[in-house]
Design a protein around this motif. Structure first.
Motif, PDB file in Angstrom:
ATOM      1  N   LYS A   5      19.585   0.561  10.002  1.00 21.20           N
ATOM      2  CA  LYS A   5      18.371   0.640   9.174  1.00 21.20           C
ATOM      3  C   LYS A   5      18.302  -0.569   8.252  1.00 21.20           C
ATOM      4  N   THR A   6      17.308  -1.413   8.499  1.00 20.43           N
ATOM      5  CA  THR A   6      17.131  -2.575   7.618  1.00 20.43           C
ATOM      6  C   THR A   6      16.295  -2.189   6.399  1.00 20.43           C
ATOM      7  N   LEU A   7      16.738  -2.627   5.226  1.00 18.55           N
ATOM      8  CA  LEU A   7      15.915  -2.518   4.013  1.00 18.55           C
ATOM      9  C   LEU A   7      16.201  -3.759   3.179  1.00 18.55           C
ATOM     10  N   MET A   8      15.166  -4.580   2.980  1.00 15.59           N
ATOM     11  CA  MET A   8      15.438  -5.893   2.378  1.00 15.59           C
ATOM     12  C   MET A   8      15.631  -5.857   0.860  1.00 15.59           C
ATOM     13  N   TYR A   9      15.078  -4.886   0.176  1.00 17.85           N
ATOM     14  CA  TYR A   9      15.096  -4.938  -1.300  1.00 17.85           C
ATOM     15  C   TYR A   9      16.489  -5.137  -1.914  1.00 17.85           C
TER      16      TYR A   9
ATOM     17  N   ASP B 106       2.320  -4.725  26.792  1.00 17.45           N
ATOM     18  CA  ASP B 106       1.292  -4.081  25.963  1.00 17.45           C
ATOM     19  C   ASP B 106       1.657  -2.615  25.726  1.00 17.45           C
ATOM     20  N   TYR B 107       1.759  -2.244  24.441  1.00 17.51           N
ATOM     21  CA  TYR B 107       2.166  -0.859  24.128  1.00 17.51           C
ATOM     22  C   TYR B 107       1.073   0.153  24.435  1.00 17.51           C
ATOM     23  N   HIS B 108      -0.149  -0.322  24.725  1.00 23.12           N
ATOM     24  CA  HIS B 108      -1.209   0.616  25.098  1.00 23.12           C
ATOM     25  C   HIS B 108      -1.032   1.117  26.537  1.00 23.12           C
TER      26      HIS B 108
ATOM     27  N   ILE C  56      -5.960  -4.805  10.767  1.00 22.83           N
ATOM     28  CA  ILE C  56      -5.511  -6.200  10.849  1.00 22.83           C
ATOM     29  C   ILE C  56      -4.556  -6.335  12.033  1.00 22.83           C
ATOM     30  N   SER C  57      -4.886  -7.268  12.930  1.00 22.77           N
ATOM     31  CA  SER C  57      -4.042  -7.476  14.106  1.00 22.77           C
ATOM     32  C   SER C  57      -3.490  -8.895  14.104  1.00 22.77           C
ATOM     33  N   CYS C  58      -2.175  -9.001  14.089  1.00 25.16           N
ATOM     34  CA  CYS C  58      -1.498 -10.308  14.236  1.00 25.16           C
ATOM     35  C   CYS C  58      -2.022 -11.337  13.231  1.00 25.16           C
ATOM     36  N   GLN C  59      -2.243 -10.910  12.011  1.00 24.36           N
ATOM     37  CA  GLN C  59      -2.747 -11.812  10.965  1.00 24.36           C
ATOM     38  C   GLN C  59      -2.051 -11.449   9.673  1.00 24.36           C
TER      39      GLN C  59
ATOM     40  N   TRP D 213       0.831  -1.220   0.000  1.00 19.28           N
ATOM     41  CA  TRP D 213       0.000   0.000   0.000  1.00 19.28           C
ATOM     42  C   TRP D 213       0.858   1.260   0.000  1.00 19.28           C
ATOM     43  N   LYS D 214       2.049   1.177   0.642  1.00 20.91           N
ATOM     44  CA  LYS D 214       2.916   2.364   0.652  1.00 20.91           C
ATOM     45  C   LYS D 214       3.343   2.728  -0.781  1.00 20.91           C
ATOM     46  N   HIS D 215       3.605   1.699  -1.606  1.00 19.72           N
ATOM     47  CA  HIS D 215       3.993   1.979  -2.997  1.00 19.72           C
ATOM     48  C   HIS D 215       2.852   2.636  -3.772  1.00 19.72           C
TER      49      HIS D 215
ATOM     50  N   ALA E 175       3.436  -5.757  22.175  1.00 15.50           N
ATOM     51  CA  ALA E 175       2.263  -6.023  21.331  1.00 15.50           C
ATOM     52  C   ALA E 175       1.007  -5.823  22.172  1.00 15.50           C
ATOM     53  N   SER E 176      -0.163  -5.888  21.538  1.00 12.27           N
ATOM     54  CA  SER E 176      -1.419  -5.818  22.290  1.00 12.27           C
ATOM     55  C   SER E 176      -1.533  -7.023  23.207  1.00 12.27           C
ATOM     56  N   LYS E 177      -2.159  -6.804  24.358  1.00  7.62           N
ATOM     57  CA  LYS E 177      -2.336  -7.857  25.369  1.00  7.62           C
ATOM     58  C   LYS E 177      -2.958  -9.115  24.754  1.00  7.62           C
TER      59      LYS E 177
HETATM   60  N1  LIG Z   1      12.720  -2.154   5.784  1.00  6.36           N
HETATM   61  C1  LIG Z   1      12.274  -3.324   5.334  1.00  6.36           C
HETATM   62  O1  LIG Z   1      12.969  -4.037   4.599  1.00  6.36           O
HETATM   63  C2  LIG Z   1      10.915  -3.780   5.770  1.00  6.36           C
HETATM   64  C3  LIG Z   1      10.542  -5.115   5.601  1.00  6.36           C
HETATM   65  C4  LIG Z   1       9.306  -5.522   6.116  1.00  6.36           C
HETATM   66  C5  LIG Z   1       8.461  -4.585   6.705  1.00  6.36           C
HETATM   67  N2  LIG Z   1       8.840  -3.290   6.786  1.00  6.36           N
HETATM   68  C6  LIG Z   1       8.000  -2.284   7.455  1.00  6.36           C
HETATM   69  O2  LIG Z   1       7.894  -2.713   8.808  1.00  6.36           O
HETATM   70  C7  LIG Z   1       6.609  -2.422   9.332  1.00  6.36           C
HETATM   71  C8  LIG Z   1       5.983  -3.724   9.831  1.00  6.36           C
HETATM   72  O3  LIG Z   1       5.653  -4.561   8.725  1.00  6.36           O
HETATM   73  P1  LIG Z   1       4.894  -5.943   8.957  1.00  6.36           P
HETATM   74  O4  LIG Z   1       4.382  -6.420   7.658  1.00  6.36           O
HETATM   75  O5  LIG Z   1       5.765  -6.834   9.725  1.00  6.36           O
HETATM   76  O6  LIG Z   1       3.696  -5.421   9.863  1.00  6.36           O
HETATM   77  P2  LIG Z   1       2.173  -5.883  10.006  1.00  6.36           P
HETATM   78  O7  LIG Z   1       2.136  -7.372  10.078  1.00  6.36           O
HETATM   79  O8  LIG Z   1       1.316  -5.207   9.014  1.00  6.36           O
HETATM   80  O9  LIG Z   1       1.896  -5.244  11.463  1.00  6.36           O
HETATM   81  C9  LIG Z   1       0.625  -5.233  12.033  1.00  6.36           C
HETATM   82  C10 LIG Z   1       0.827  -5.193  13.540  1.00  6.36           C
HETATM   83  O10 LIG Z   1       1.409  -3.955  13.934  1.00  6.36           O
HETATM   84  C11 LIG Z   1       1.264  -3.877  15.343  1.00  6.36           C
HETATM   85  N3  LIG Z   1       1.364  -2.497  15.816  1.00  6.36           N
HETATM   86  C12 LIG Z   1       0.762  -1.405  15.298  1.00  6.36           C
HETATM   87  N4  LIG Z   1       1.121  -0.307  16.021  1.00  6.36           N
HETATM   88  C13 LIG Z   1       1.967  -0.721  17.001  1.00  6.36           C
HETATM   89  C14 LIG Z   1       2.676  -0.059  18.036  1.00  6.36           C
HETATM   90  N5  LIG Z   1       2.577   1.271  18.225  1.00  6.36           N
HETATM   91  N6  LIG Z   1       3.465  -0.790  18.842  1.00  6.36           N
HETATM   92  C15 LIG Z   1       3.579  -2.130  18.666  1.00  6.36           C
HETATM   93  N7  LIG Z   1       2.924  -2.826  17.709  1.00  6.36           N
HETATM   94  C16 LIG Z   1       2.122  -2.118  16.885  1.00  6.36           C
HETATM   95  C17 LIG Z   1      -0.110  -4.445  15.616  1.00  6.36           C
HETATM   96  O11 LIG Z   1       0.080  -5.231  16.771  1.00  6.36           O
HETATM   97  P3  LIG Z   1      -1.097  -5.632  17.776  1.00  6.36           P
HETATM   98  O12 LIG Z   1      -2.057  -6.453  16.948  1.00  6.36           O
HETATM   99  O13 LIG Z   1      -0.400  -6.422  18.821  1.00  6.36           O
HETATM  100  O14 LIG Z   1      -1.711  -4.356  18.278  1.00  6.36           O
HETATM  101  C18 LIG Z   1      -0.448  -5.263  14.345  1.00  6.36           C
HETATM  102  O15 LIG Z   1      -0.780  -6.607  14.629  1.00  6.36           O
HETATM  103  C19 LIG Z   1       5.853  -1.738   8.182  1.00  6.36           C
HETATM  104  O16 LIG Z   1       6.021  -0.350   8.313  1.00  6.36           O
HETATM  105  C20 LIG Z   1       6.572  -2.225   6.934  1.00  6.36           C
HETATM  106  O17 LIG Z   1       6.422  -1.368   5.834  1.00  6.36           O
HETATM  107  C21 LIG Z   1      10.045  -2.865   6.330  1.00  6.36           C
END
Ligand SMILES: NC(=O)c1ccc[n+]([C@@H]2O[C@H](COP(=O)([O-])OP(=O)(O)OC[C@H]3O[C@@H](n4cnc5c(N)ncnc54)[C@H](OP(=O)(O)O)[C@@H]3O)[C@@H](O)[C@H]2O)c1
Length: 378
Positions: free
Chosen positions: A292-296, A221-223, A364-367, A48-50, A203-205
């Motif tokens: 700073k990690t960037l996988m591409y 829990d970050y809340h 979407i949470s943890c899915q 979605w960011k792209h 993460a969420s509780k």
């Molecule tokens: N640099 C790279 O190479 C690279 C690679 C992969 C991903 N990314 C980036 O990394 C981020 C994560 O990607 P993803 O696909 O792994 O994520 P994702 O699966 O989409 O993450 C969703 C989860 O984020 C958690 N979350 C949201 N706000 C939070 C907060 N303030 N504190 C803690 N947890 C929080 C939620 O946790 P709860 O359900 O527990 O609330 C939710 O389940 C994105 O920004 C993505 O673009 C970068």
């Protein structure tokens, strides 16, 4: 829909920045690549960011995570792969460098550096699954690969996890801020079971039990307003390395503040996934290093991320990715890595747009959202 051999269905970004299923030419692979028939794909925030942040160009194919069957093998890969191999891979969807190639399509081209070849036969998921499970379906395989490569750069390359020896002391901790992210679910498993680190996840509780099942020792829990103080108290102020997987201006500060205040620790490393630098952190501790990690670019190719940002490939990261992915493939084929909850979208490629909106709106949470190509309405 029956199509001529050179044509296929793909999710393409139109000039109004909308994603549509269209007919396109099958992408061309080179001697060091594979052409795969995609069976399943998974959705990621980067997709979605792209679209929404303008990173991807119009008329490009979307999608970054997929699994499928090899249909053509590049000349230089014939010792390793065969037609019919089942694989999962990650690629740069909506890319400025390779706009004709994306995972949300009937076919895509993948690099071996980003590919896992499965020994076991993958089946198809019949319905969404709420729990942790073996990677034995195409959907589960599609759900892990982008995160896996990212874990390699963060935990193995930057945070110095080792397959041979424990790199943290018995009382020290690794912190993952965003334990329930797709990245976090894989990071926790590698941190605990491969690198033998103590793990604190944020993460969420409601996700605590699942993250503990994956290997987290402590879940905060970050809340909670005092989340940082809780981390310090429960780890005895011994967080020495961390990944901020959420990586916004708040979480990078929280992650920093949650690390140890012990000035005798030679180096504390905080990696993050959104290219944030040290300047984002107030009162930066003297012994903290931000990476700073960037996988591409881990496949050895520079990446034109936006019109203005070109990211070069770093040789030592590329080398470490090869070592990590070799280990990861064996680990997966031994049945040791688990996938997290999977939500199966109903309309195949036709679900991409809706699914990415859900991700962007943080619904979407943890899915992991996954789709089957065969569910695409012709
Ligand atoms: N640099 C790279 O190479 C690279 C690679 C992969 C991903 N990314 C980036 O990394 C981020 C994560 O990607 P993803 O696909 O792994 O994520 P994702 O699966 O989409 O993450 C969703 C989860 O984020 C958690 N979350 C949201 N706000 C939070 C907060 N303030 N504190 C803690 N947890 C929080 C939620 O946790 P709860 O359900 O527990 O609330 C939710 O389940 C994105 O920004 C993505 O673009 C970068």
């Amino acid at each position: 829909m029956s199509l001529p051999n050179s044509l296929y269905r793909a999710v393409i970004l139109d000039r109004n920045r909308k994603l549509n299923v269209e007919i396109a030419n099958i992408p061309i692979h080179d001697d060091n690549q594979l052409l795969i028939r995609v069976v399943a794909a998974a959705l990621n925030p980067t997709d979605w960011k792209h679209v929404k942040l303008g990173w991807g160009p119009n008329n490009a194919v979307a999608g970054s995570d997929c699994s499928g069957v090899v249909v053509k093998v590049g000349e230089n890969l014939k010792d390793i792969y065969r037609v019919g191999d089942q694989v999962s891979s990650t690629l740069h969807g909506l890319s400025r460098d390779t706009p004709d190639n994306g995972a949300f399509a009937d076919y895509c081209v993948v690099d071996p550096e980003f590919t896992i070849k499965y020994k076991q036969t993958l089946s198809l998921l019949s319905k969404s699954s709420d729990c942790v499970g073996d990677i034995d379906t195409f959907e589960a395989a599609a759900s892990i690969t982008l995160s896996l490569v990212t874990v390699g750069q963060s935990l193995f390359h930057f945070l110095k996890g080792s397959f041979e020896e424990k790199t943290l002391k018995d009382d020290e901790y690794y912190l993952v801020w965003g334990g329930a992210t797709s990245f976090g679910q894989i990071a926790i498993q590698f941190a605990k079971h491969v690198f033998q680190w103590n793990v604190v996840a944020v993460a969420s509780k409601k996700n605590e039990a699942l993250l503990k099942e994956l290997g987290a020792d402590i879940v905060i829990d970050y809340h909670d307003a005092d989340a940082v103080e809780q981390i310090k108290a429960k780890t005895n102020d011994k967080v020495i390395i961390a990944t901020d997987a959420i990586a916004n201006s708040h979480t990078i500060q929280f992650t920093h503040d949650a690390t140890s205040n012990d000035e005798t620790v030679e180096r504390i490393i905080i990696d993050n996934l959104n290219l944030l630098g040290e300047e984002k952190i107030k009162n930066l501790k003297k012994n903290v290093q931000v990476t700073k990690t960037l996988m591409y670019p881990l496949n050895g190719k520079p990446v034109q991320l936006t019109e203005d940002i070109l990211i070069e490939s770093d040789a030592s990261s590329v080398e470490d990715n090869k070592i990590f992915m070799k280990f990861a493939q064996d680990y997966i084929n031994q049945g040791k890595l688990k996938h997290g909850p999977l939500k199966l979208l109903p309309k195949g490629l036709g679900s991409v747009s809706e699914g990415l909106d859900l991700l962007q709106e943080k619904k979407i949470s943890c899915q992991k959202l996954v789709l089957k190509i065969s569910d695409t309405v012709p």
